[in-house]
Design a protein around this motif. Structure first.
Motif, short mmCIF file in Angstrom:
data_model
loop_
_atom_site.label_atom_id
_atom_site.label_comp_id
_atom_site.label_asym_id
_atom_site.label_seq_id
_atom_site.Cartn_x
_atom_site.Cartn_y
_atom_site.Cartn_z
N UNK A 243 0.82 -1.20 0.00
CA UNK A 243 0.00 0.00 0.00
C UNK A 243 0.86 1.26 0.00
N UNK A 244 0.59 2.12 -0.95
CA UNK A 244 1.43 3.30 -1.10
C UNK A 244 1.35 4.24 0.09
N UNK A 245 0.18 4.30 0.72
CA UNK A 245 0.03 5.16 1.90
C UNK A 245 0.98 4.73 3.01
N UNK A 248 4.53 5.60 1.90
CA UNK A 248 4.79 7.04 2.07
C UNK A 248 5.16 7.34 3.51
N UNK A 277 4.37 4.68 -7.13
CA UNK A 277 3.70 5.91 -6.71
C UNK A 277 4.68 7.09 -6.72
N UNK A 279 4.56 9.94 -5.27
CA UNK A 279 4.78 10.58 -3.97
C UNK A 279 5.86 9.84 -3.17
N UNK B 371 -0.50 11.09 -5.38
CA UNK B 371 0.22 10.58 -4.22
C UNK B 371 0.73 11.71 -3.37
N UNK B 372 0.51 11.60 -2.06
CA UNK B 372 0.95 12.64 -1.14
C UNK B 372 -0.18 12.99 -0.20
N UNK B 388 -4.25 9.14 -4.58
CA UNK B 388 -3.71 7.89 -5.11
C UNK B 388 -2.89 7.14 -4.09
N UNK B 389 -2.53 7.77 -3.01
CA UNK B 389 -1.77 7.12 -1.95
C UNK B 389 -1.32 8.15 -0.95
N UNK B 390 -1.85 8.05 0.25
CA UNK B 390 -1.48 9.02 1.27
C UNK B 390 -2.70 9.39 2.10
N UNK B 406 -6.35 5.45 -1.85
CA UNK B 406 -6.01 4.04 -2.13
C UNK B 406 -5.37 3.41 -0.92
N UNK B 407 -4.59 4.20 -0.21
CA UNK B 407 -4.08 3.72 1.07
C UNK B 407 -3.63 4.91 1.87
#
Lengths: 331, 505
Positions: A243-245, A248, A277, A279, B371-372, B388-390, B406-407
């Motif tokens: 998961x990109x979150x 990050x 991703x 970010x 993302x961010x 998209x992610x963050x 997305x997450x």
């Protein structure tokens, strides 16, 4: 009061179950209604119990003779060629005498039971403390286990094992659910290892891995004490989490940790090269630039940043960030 | 008192003078000659210092070394001399000159080694140098490669193939002749200058994402992607590839006129639109009316204090910082963070990469990043957020909110006086936190999908939610439904592998 005295006198008979049914019932009713007699009854029972535990001793012959003489009973000599059968009367007297001795001795013991036992002061010596380890499976000797079970821990998957029926040793195997709170300094080795383990034990981390990473970041960010285990654990999250979150947060945390291990650096390089991703890649640029700027020029980090800045199909902002990061390096 | 002051001051001056006296520089010079046969190669490794290699006739390699050590005291100076070593060795075919600096962390001394080398013209030259001011190679008829971090590199009259890679240095490739071999020059933050014989025919590739590309040659070609490929003068020449990621590229005639130098954008006509990117920054405290920056392939950063009208910006990449915008904000970026202070109109903003921070979105809008972290301090109108992610954070929502990542974690705090708002919050990996006021009412449907079948991941400060568990796609699904505060708009919360928490403020 007189009733109490009469009742207490019947305690020995009650103990030996010699009272008739009615007297027994009356005595029990009194014991339940009178607190003092109740306490006396408990003490008598305890004394009786203690006496039961005492070994049976045969009185020495001289003592027996003296005792019999005092009570006017002559002990007849035993004929050597005849097997003697002691008379019932003699046996009854002897048993009664033994009972008197035992009761008297027990009463003495009971009467002195409240006296404090004084021990000579001794220097306490603590030889060793076995540290508690958190383990997947453990074998414990029953002698090392406290007989007190605190609360009602869940026990499942119980197995009884008797490997050798000819000896007394048995084993009891089970899974136990235990809620444990570990308190300690953030730089304690055990605390560091525990934090690292929790962060990677994704499925069981509550509320989530992201929260675990947040906690790690709050605890170890900008710490003066480098913790390579923590950095390594975060690096593994960056490498492996889908998961990109989460990634990050992982790369953000790596940037703030004081330790840059080879594992950290490689995880950041891999993230910058391959993470889908943007970010994550942007933050990896920042983190790598920090590593590259600390101490000697890190050639692998520089090469990766160069490669990223040159990469035609990369996001323009990532390329620009990589180039700017390289420009700030001043080896 | 005065005497004491003077004595103290005098002592300090004396100590300073002594320290200055101890600060010493040691310079050591020596020259060595070695044979190097035809077709031989010279390899130079020098972490700190300049390098000059000049091609000469003959078969003798002559290496002149200047070793400098600076230290604050004699002990450190000795250590620096000891730890800075020059190694030379090889045979008639390959010769290596190497500097080894064994500076421990925290060393008080610094050193550098400069080389001035005369090498047979026909020898190949390979240089790896990290930091220095200058690298110069001249008069070599064979191949030359240079890899470097920060020195300026000058190559003069090199007839063989050339490959140069530098990170922060400029590159000058100058030759009186017409190049006959391939040349590849690349720098990240420096610029590139190529000067060749005016009659040279070249197959020229130029790439830069934020610099300009200029020439005084007649050029034909086309743009492709973020680069240009074309012919200088005509066909039949070698390829010369020039990449300056952030710097300018010049392709010039040797001895040509300065005033003929033009940007490639002007030279190439009918190319289908320029795609050589040029980084610019637009900074202004106030725009009286509307601000329109049309769709551009440039990397542009915007830093505008106040726009009295609306803002419409499209950029390839760059930061967009807008203080106050009285009208709508429409921004599209290929990458880069957004920071909006107060927007009185509707926001419609997307970036392909980067964090988004919005202060007051009085009329709400649609905001997204690939993302961010996406953060809105206040929303006064319907707000749609996509990440998209963050993480997504809304600190004070007086409006409906639809947020999806997305997450990452989702945190939405509603206005304490809000009686009901439609809220949708979804994350496929992370937690959802919703804080509502005392008088808030809603029909709640909170769902957590988890692989931990013993998890109890839904927490609410309200009674009346019915919790059910079932199996879904091999995972445990926990659903909490019901009315809170007597019911109202629908609140739909969804989390995978996380928890949902509804709190009352």
């Amino acid at each position: 009061m007189a009733e109490c005295s009469a009742m207490r006198e019947s305690f020995p008979l009650l103990l030996t179950e010699s009272l008739d049914a009615r007297s027994r019932e009356l005595t029990h009713q009194h014991i339940e209604s009178c607190s003092e007699c109740g306490a006396e009854w408990l003490a008598t029972k305890e004394t009786w119990r203690l006496m039961e535990a005492l070994p049976e001793l045969t009185p020495p012959p001289r003592m027996r003779q003296r005792f019999l003489a005092e009570i006017g009973v002559e002990e007849k000599p035993v004929e050597s060629n005849i097997l003697s059968f002691p008379k019932r009367t003699w046996a009854r007297w002897l048993s009664q005498a033994a009972a008197v001795v035992i009761v008297a001795g027990g009463s003495y013991l009971y009467g002195h039971r409240t006296q404090p036992v004084r021990l000579a002061p001794q220097q306490a010596t603590l030889n060793s403390i076995q540290p508690v380890s958190i383990a997947e499976s453990r074998v414990v000797k029953s002698s090392a286990l406290s007989p007190n079970i605190e609360g009602r821990p869940d026990i499942e998957n119980v197995q009884f094992i008797d490997t050798n029926p000819n000896d007394d040793e048995v084993s009891l195997s089970f899974d136990i659910t235990q809620h444990m709170t570990v308190t300690g300094n953030r730089s304690d080795k055990s605390m560091v290892q525990l934090m690292a383990y929790v962060m990677q034990n994704e499925d069981k981390a509550q509320p989530s891995t992201t929260r675990a990473i947040d906690i790690v970041k709050q605890t170890y960010a900008n710490s003066h004490q480098p913790e390579p285990e923590i950095a390594g654990a975060v690096a593994r999250v960056l490498r492996n989490d889908e998961h990109e979150g989460v990634r990050i947060k992982a790369v953000d945390t790596l940037k703030t940790l004081p330790t840059a291990t080879s594992e950290t650096r490689e995880a950041l390089i891999a993230a910058l090269k391959n993470d889908p991703n943007p970010a994550v890649r942007i933050k990896a640029v920042d983190a790598l630039a920090k590593i590259a700027a600390s101490g000697q020029l890190d050639q692998a980090a520089v090469d990766t940043l160069r490669q990223k800045a040159m990469q035609d199909d990369e996001n323009l902002y990532v390329r620009t960030k990589a180039a700017e990061a390289l420009k700030k390096l001043n080896p | 008192m005065m005497n004491s002051f003077l004595r103290t001051g005098g002592l300090a001056v004396a100590l300073f003078a002594c320290a200055s006296l101890f600060a010493a520089t040691h310079t050591e010079r020596f020259t060595r000659d070695f044979p190097l046969g035809i077709g031989g190669s010279l390899w130079i490794e020098n972490p700190v210092g300049d390098v000059e290699v000049i091609g000469v006739e003959g078969s003798t390699l002559s290496v002149s070394v200047t070793k400098n050590v600076n230290a604050p005291d004699a002990t450190s100076l000795g250590e620096g001399r000891e730890q800075t070593q020059v190694y030379m060795g090889g045979d008639g075919k390959a010769f290596v000159v190497r500097t080894v600096v064994g500076a421990p962390p925290g060393a008080k001394w610094k050193s550098n080694v400069s080389y001035s080398i005369r090498v047979p013209r026909v020898a190949q030259v390979h240089i790896v140098a990290a930091v220095g001011e200058r690298i110069r190679v001249a008069g070599i008829s064979s191949a030359v490669t240079v890899k470097n971090f920060s020195a300026d590199i000058t190559l003069e009259n090199i007839a063989g193939a050339v490959t140069v890679d530098t990170t922060n240095g400029d590159i000058h490739f100058i030759t009186d002749a017409r190049p006959a071999a391939a040349v590849q020059l690349s720098t990240i933050n420096g610029g590139i200058e190529v000067q060749v014989n005016p009659d040279s025919n070249l197959d020229w590739i130029a790439q830069s994402i934020s610099g300009d590309v200029r020439t005084n040659f007649p050029v034909k070609g086309r743009f492709s992607g973020n680069g240009f490929r074309g012919l200088v003068n005509g066909i039949g020449g070698p390829t010369i590839a020039t990449t300056a990621v952030m710097g300018n590229i010049f392709m010039l005639k040797r001895g040509g006129r300065q005033d003929e130098i033009k940007s490639l954008r002007a030279v190439i006509e009918n190319s289908g639109g320029p795609t050589i990117f040029k980084k610019t920054a637009i900074e202004t405290p106030l725009v009286q009316g509307n601000f329109i920056y049309p769709a551009s392939a440039d990397i542009v950063s915007f830093n505008i204090g106040e726009i009295r009208g609306f803002a419409n910006i499209a950029t390839a990449a760059g930061q967009v910082n807008l203080g106050t915008v009285m009208g709508d904000v429409t921004v599209r970026s290929g990458g880069g963070p957004f920071d909006f202070g107060a927007v009185f109109g509707v926001i419609n903003a997307h970036t392909d990469a980067g964090e988004v921070n919005v202060g007051n979105a009085y009329k709400g809008g649609e905001i997204s990043t690939s993302g961010g972290t996406l953060q809105v301090t206040f929303s006064g109108g319907p707000l749609t957020l996509q990440n998209g992610g963050g993480d997504i954070v809304v600190r004070h929502a007086a409006s409906s909110v639809s947020a999806e990542t997305r997450s990452g974690d989702l945190s939405i705090t509603l206005d304490p006086n809000s009686r009901s708002q439609r809220i949708t919050a979804k994350t496929t990996k992370g937690n959802v936190f919703l804080a509502v006021g005392q008088r808030f009412g809603a029909d709640v449907e909170a769902t957590v999908l988890t692989s931990n079948d013993e998890a109890n991941p839904i927490h609410a400060d309200f009674n009346g939610l019915t919790i059910k568990r079932d199996q879904f796609n091999g995972k445990t699904r926990i659903r909490a439904t019901g009315k809170i505060g007597g019911g109202g708009e629908k609140v739909e919360l969804y989390s995978e592998e996380g928890e949902i928490r509804i709190t009352q403020r």
